[in-house]
Scaffold this motif. Structure first.
Motif, mmCIF file in Angstrom:
data_model
loop_
_atom_site.group_PDB
_atom_site.id
_atom_site.type_symbol
_atom_site.label_atom_id
_atom_site.label_comp_id
_atom_site.label_asym_id
_atom_site.label_seq_id
_atom_site.Cartn_x
_atom_site.Cartn_y
_atom_site.Cartn_z
ATOM 1 N N ILE A 130 0.821 -1.220 0.000
ATOM 2 C CA ILE A 130 0.000 0.000 0.000
ATOM 3 C C ILE A 130 0.853 1.267 0.000
ATOM 4 C CG2 ILE A 130 -0.243 0.178 2.511
ATOM 5 C CD1 ILE A 130 -3.190 0.959 1.985
ATOM 6 N N ALA A 131 2.078 1.184 0.540
ATOM 7 C CA ALA A 131 2.954 2.352 0.605
ATOM 8 C C ALA A 131 3.421 2.802 -0.782
ATOM 9 C CB ALA A 131 4.163 2.052 1.490
ATOM 10 N N TYR A 132 3.252 1.946 -1.782
ATOM 11 C CA TYR A 132 3.754 2.235 -3.132
ATOM 12 C C TYR A 132 2.626 2.604 -4.100
ATOM 13 C CZ TYR A 132 7.832 0.159 -1.040
ATOM 14 O OH TYR A 132 8.874 -0.097 -0.185
ATOM 15 N N LEU A 133 1.439 2.830 -3.558
ATOM 16 C CA LEU A 133 0.283 3.106 -4.407
ATOM 17 C C LEU A 133 0.468 4.366 -5.239
ATOM 18 C CD1 LEU A 133 -2.485 2.058 -5.182
ATOM 19 C CD2 LEU A 133 -3.468 3.382 -3.295
ATOM 20 N N THR A 134 1.036 5.412 -4.636
ATOM 21 C CA THR A 134 1.255 6.658 -5.380
ATOM 22 C C THR A 134 2.241 6.454 -6.519
ATOM 23 O OG1 THR A 134 0.777 8.003 -3.419
ATOM 24 C CG2 THR A 134 2.022 9.051 -5.200
ATOM 25 N N LEU A 135 3.320 5.740 -6.264
ATOM 26 C CA LEU A 135 4.298 5.449 -7.316
ATOM 27 C C LEU A 135 3.674 4.586 -8.411
ATOM 28 C CD1 LEU A 135 7.087 5.375 -8.597
ATOM 29 C CD2 LEU A 135 7.701 3.526 -7.011
ATOM 30 N N GLU A 136 2.906 3.604 -7.996
ATOM 31 C CA GLU A 136 2.233 2.727 -8.954
ATOM 32 C C GLU A 136 1.342 3.543 -9.895
ATOM 33 O OE1 GLU A 136 -1.092 -0.718 -8.437
ATOM 34 O OE2 GLU A 136 0.645 -0.871 -7.104
ATOM 35 N N LYS A 137 0.558 4.441 -9.334
ATOM 36 C CA LYS A 137 -0.342 5.270 -10.142
ATOM 37 C C LYS A 137 0.446 6.217 -11.052
ATOM 38 C CE LYS A 137 -4.362 5.169 -7.075
ATOM 39 N NZ LYS A 137 -5.272 5.946 -6.191
ATOM 40 N N PHE A 138 1.543 6.764 -10.537
ATOM 41 C CA PHE A 138 2.366 7.659 -11.352
ATOM 42 C C PHE A 138 2.912 6.926 -12.572
ATOM 43 C CE2 PHE A 138 6.581 9.272 -12.509
ATOM 44 C CZ PHE A 138 6.275 10.588 -12.819
ATOM 45 N N LEU A 139 3.419 5.709 -12.367
ATOM 46 C CA LEU A 139 3.962 4.937 -13.488
ATOM 47 C C LEU A 139 2.874 4.586 -14.499
ATOM 48 C CD1 LEU A 139 6.381 2.600 -11.508
ATOM 49 C CD2 LEU A 139 7.030 4.418 -13.100
ATOM 50 N N GLN A 140 1.682 4.290 -14.007
ATOM 51 C CA GLN A 140 0.568 4.009 -14.910
ATOM 52 C C GLN A 140 0.234 5.227 -15.754
ATOM 53 O OE1 GLN A 140 -2.318 2.688 -12.059
ATOM 54 N NE2 GLN A 140 -1.555 0.585 -12.004
ATOM 55 N N GLN A 141 0.311 6.403 -15.151
ATOM 56 C CA GLN A 141 0.046 7.640 -15.893
ATOM 57 C C GLN A 141 1.102 7.898 -16.958
ATOM 58 O OE1 GLN A 141 -0.091 10.475 -12.695
ATOM 59 N NE2 GLN A 141 -2.165 9.921 -12.071
ATOM 60 N N GLN A 142 2.311 7.372 -16.740
ATOM 61 C CA GLN A 142 3.382 7.522 -17.732
ATOM 62 C C GLN A 142 3.300 6.464 -18.831
ATOM 63 O OE1 GLN A 142 5.139 10.387 -17.163
ATOM 64 N NE2 GLN A 142 3.694 10.412 -15.434
ATOM 65 N N GLY A 143 2.325 5.567 -18.734
ATOM 66 C CA GLY A 143 2.115 4.556 -19.761
ATOM 67 C C GLY A 143 2.618 3.176 -19.431
ATOM 68 N N PHE A 144 3.137 2.978 -18.209
ATOM 69 C CA PHE A 144 3.636 1.663 -17.799
ATOM 70 C C PHE A 144 2.569 0.912 -17.009
ATOM 71 C CE2 PHE A 144 7.390 4.405 -18.104
ATOM 72 C CZ PHE A 144 8.239 3.630 -18.895
ATOM 73 N N PRO A 145 2.047 -0.196 -17.551
ATOM 74 C CA PRO A 145 1.126 -1.012 -16.738
ATOM 75 C C PRO A 145 1.898 -1.522 -15.519
ATOM 76 C CG PRO A 145 1.120 -1.692 -19.050
ATOM 77 C CD PRO A 145 2.298 -0.787 -18.865
ATOM 78 N N THR A 146 1.489 -1.106 -14.331
ATOM 79 C CA THR A 146 2.296 -1.352 -13.140
ATOM 80 C C THR A 146 1.502 -2.014 -12.026
ATOM 81 O OG1 THR A 146 3.610 0.628 -13.658
ATOM 82 C CG2 THR A 146 3.802 -0.261 -11.427
ATOM 83 N N VAL A 147 2.169 -2.935 -11.328
ATOM 84 C CA VAL A 147 1.574 -3.563 -10.152
ATOM 85 C C VAL A 147 2.664 -3.736 -9.100
ATOM 86 C CG1 VAL A 147 1.979 -5.947 -10.916
ATOM 87 C CG2 VAL A 147 0.094 -5.451 -9.347
ATOM 88 N N THR A 148 2.275 -3.641 -7.853
ATOM 89 C CA THR A 148 3.201 -3.870 -6.740
ATOM 90 C C THR A 148 2.970 -5.266 -6.186
ATOM 91 O OG1 THR A 148 3.131 -1.516 -6.165
ATOM 92 C CG2 THR A 148 3.966 -3.035 -4.477
ATOM 93 N N VAL A 149 4.041 -5.999 -5.905
ATOM 94 C CA VAL A 149 3.900 -7.313 -5.288
ATOM 95 C C VAL A 149 3.099 -7.122 -3.995
ATOM 96 C CG1 VAL A 149 5.106 -9.301 -4.316
ATOM 97 C CG2 VAL A 149 6.087 -8.079 -6.278
#
Length: 232
Positions: free
Chosen positions: A15-34
């Motif tokens: 959950i601590a990486y949710l902001t980073l995950e969303k940022f990467l998705q906005q840059q076009g990278f389909p992203t998920v955190t383990v």
């Protein structure tokens, strides 16, 4: 843009990486955190095996490869997640703790990893409870070991370790990591321990170690573009 997987740092939850995950998705990278929870790290405390973490990492990587029909992903490891990722990339069986057999298939993943980005990772340590794991990594896969993988190692420069109030934690952590307390780092990991020979080694001013730190950390949108540009 390749699918991207984030591996959390030691004792940290996804959950601590949710902001980073969303940022990467906005840059076009389909992203998920383990999807780790803090309690998932408990079996690894005291320098024990990282197999429980590797199992979850491997599952997520395989799911992303299948979901997007791709042969490779980007892998991002924060803090200890960086050197755990190096175990995952390597072909040598990680059986040093005697908890899995050589056919466990939880390593030799470098053909699937286009880039490995480590954020504030202590790639070296003098701590006795981490030496067994890190010695396995650094003796087996020194530096940016695999030529087919783009290694990007990001260090933060925000706290100078000193034996005084406000910087004592940094001093102690740096000294345990590299043997020198009076040096620069992100408050936990000193710069020289966060870099690997042969990697794209970056230093970002003002960056703190943890996503829970006050101020900016590696995944803050204001600084993340400095290393996100290296993702494939």
């Amino acid at each position: 843009m390749l699918p991207t997987v984030i591996l959390p740092g030691y004792l940290e939850s996804a959950i601590a990486y949710l902001t980073l995950e969303k940022f990467l998705q906005q840059q076009g990278f389909p992203t998920v955190t383990v999807p780790l929870r803090r309690r998932d790290w408990l079996p690894t405390v005291g320098g024990r095996s990282m197999i429980p973490i590797l199992r979850q990492l491997d599952r997520v990587v395989k799911e992303m490869l299948a979901k997007y029909g791709t042969s490779q992903i980007n892998l991002i490891g924060h803090s200890a997640g960086g050197w755990i990722s190096r175990i995952y990339l390597g072909e040598k069986p990680y059986v040093i703790h005697g908890d899995v057999m050589e056919d466990a298939n939880l390593w030799f993943a470098h053909p699937y990893i286009a880039s490995l980005t480590t954020l504030g990772t202590p790639h070296t340590s003098l701590e006795r409870w981490t030496r067994k794991n890190l010695d396995f990594v650094n003796h087996g896969y020194p530096g940016a070991f695999y030529a087919n993988v783009r290694y990007v190692c990001v260090a933060g420069k925000s706290v100078f370790g000193q034996r005084r109030r406000g910087s004592w934690l940094a001093y102690s952590s740096y000294k345990l990591t590299c043997g020198v307390g009076n040096t620069w780092g992100d408050g936990i990991t000193p710069i020289n321990a966060a870099h690997l020979e042969g990697a794209n080694n970056l230093i970002i001013e003002g960056v703190k170690h943890s996503p829970r730190s006050p101020g900016i950390w590696y995944g803050s949108p204001v600084v993340a573009p400095e290393w996100v540009q290296y993702l494939l």
